[in-house]
Design an enzyme around this catalytic site. Sequence first.
Site, PDB file in Angstrom:
ATOM      1  CD  GLU A 281       5.267  26.448 -25.149  1.00  0.00           C
ATOM      2  OE1 GLU A 281       4.250  27.124 -25.461  1.00  0.00           O
ATOM      3  OE2 GLU A 281       5.458  25.363 -24.492  1.00  0.00           O
ATOM      4  N   GLY A 283       7.316  33.524 -29.739  1.00  0.00           N
ATOM      5  CA  GLY A 283       7.547  33.414 -31.017  1.00  0.00           C
ATOM      6  C   GLY A 283       7.643  34.637 -32.012  1.00  0.00           C
ATOM      7  CB  CYS A 349      -7.047  35.173 -59.955  1.00  0.00           C
ATOM      8  SG  CYS A 349      -5.939  35.245 -61.344  1.00  0.00           S
TER       9      CYS A 349
HETATM   10  C1  LIG Z   1       1.928  29.586 -31.296  1.00  0.00           C
HETATM   11  C2  LIG Z   1       2.269  29.095 -30.049  1.00  0.00           C
HETATM   12  C3  LIG Z   1       3.375  29.820 -29.409  1.00  0.00           C
HETATM   13  C4  LIG Z   1       4.059  31.144 -29.649  1.00  0.00           C
HETATM   14  O1  LIG Z   1       2.865  32.280 -29.654  1.00  0.00           O
HETATM   15  P1  LIG Z   1       3.211  33.616 -30.066  1.00  0.00           P
HETATM   16  O2  LIG Z   1       2.277  34.720 -29.829  1.00  0.00           O
HETATM   17  O3  LIG Z   1       4.055  33.570 -31.371  1.00  0.00           O
HETATM   18  O4  LIG Z   1       4.368  33.838 -29.345  1.00  0.00           O
HETATM   19  C5  LIG Z   1       3.567  29.406 -28.079  1.00  0.00           C
HETATM   20  N1  LIG Z   1       3.258  28.024 -27.701  1.00  0.00           N
HETATM   21  C6  LIG Z   1       2.201  27.379 -28.199  1.00  0.00           C
HETATM   22  C7  LIG Z   1       1.693  26.279 -27.948  1.00  0.00           C
HETATM   23  C8  LIG Z   1       2.087  27.726 -29.703  1.00  0.00           C
HETATM   24  O5  LIG Z   1       1.003  27.044 -30.362  1.00  0.00           O
END
Ligand SMILES: *Cc1c(COP(=O)(O)O)cnc(C)c1O
Length: 427
Positions: A281, A283, A349
């Site tokens: 997963e 990101g 601000c």
């Molecule tokens: C935020 C998150 C990710 C992605 O994390 P990265 O550091 O952006 O790769 C993957 N799995 C879960 C459950 C997350 O909360």
Amino acid sequence: MGEGVLTSGFARVDGALACEGVALERIAREVGTPTYVYSATMIRDRYSRLDSALSVLPHRIHYTLKANSNAGILRLLRELGAGVDIVSGGELYRALRAGFRGEDIVFGGVGKTERELREALEASVSLINVESEAEVRAIDRIAADVGTTARVGLRVNPEVTVDSSHRYIKTGERGAKFGIPFDEVLEVARVCASLTHVELVGLDMHIGSQLFRVDPYVDGVERLTGLLAAIRGEGIETLRYLDIGGGLGVSYSDEVSPDLGRFARALTSRVKATGLMLLMEPGRFIVGNAGMLLTRVLYRKHSGGRDFLVCDAGMTELIRPSHYDAYHRIESVQPNSGSITADVVGPICESGDFLALGREMDDAGAGDLLAVHDVGAYGYVMASNYNTRPRGAEVLVDGDRFAVVTVRERYEDLVHLETADPDWRTA
Ligand SMILES: *Cc1c(COP(=O)(O)O)cnc(C)c1O
């Protein structure tokens, strides 16, 4: 991760900074500032590199929407074959709208509401990663009501130590709010097996973000493998997925990302031995380096012995410097030879409103354009309307073309949910 991954979508052409084949100056002129600019080529490159590194294993990459959920980026990733990882009903809505099907979606998160779970079950998501026994029981009840069987994974807190850069992005250590405590997982697996509308199909972990070492993943996988044997030992044979979460680190200054080949090699035999399909997963790794924030300097001023560049972007556009102490490289878009040491601040601000403090950087003054680098992940998605500031635009560049993929908010957008003439309710 490895030299190849350093491919940058941003380079100087005749001295001026461009994203792929498009001058940033042109984007600023036509779209205005502040604007986030993303390189499609770089996003594709990251996805493909990770996908091919993992190609020796049955696997699927579920891009984590919360890093950057822009529809243009989601479309690009869907076309590459990615699945998605979501953490809310709003992200489910976005994912379905972008054309992902239920089977492409993994749903995680520590506090899913009844409504969100119902929506996910109605969409037939491939996997719901659960965080407690209470959640498993709630899912069983809702699934019965919806008339389906929920495929669940157990998000395990593997209790491994990570060396992430900031405590807010560590999630897999003992005592974290995330996941099922390691020594309770087997019991929750038994509960899953006893319920009629839940099928236990996965084991999951997500140990943190901005990770550079392979060993926490290896440690985590070993911990999950031990659990897998114990679960199978109970006669539960329904597991299909080993989800190792996200967290792969990217370079913001001089960090060296873990080598993808080494990462894959370290996992291969261990994952193969489980017979499960590997899910990841990522990101930040996919989009982090692929985006920059274009901002214009409004004023330069000197105060209390410091030089300030006051920009039209600040913590409302990019909260990472103030929230995570994050470093983001900043350079002048136009060719520039001089240098200064300055605080790069926004117009809000709030003293926490800065992009960089005491930064040695290109000389710049009023009217100049600055590029704040590596903000593709956790940038725009964390933008706010504080000070009643419309959120900026987002632009996707692909080769020598560019398109606005989020228009700049208008003042009307900021007030349309409010009323000055409340409809009072009484007992
Ligand atoms: C935020 C998150 C990710 C992605 O994390 P990265 O550091 O952006 O790769 C993957 N799995 C879960 C459950 C997350 O909360």
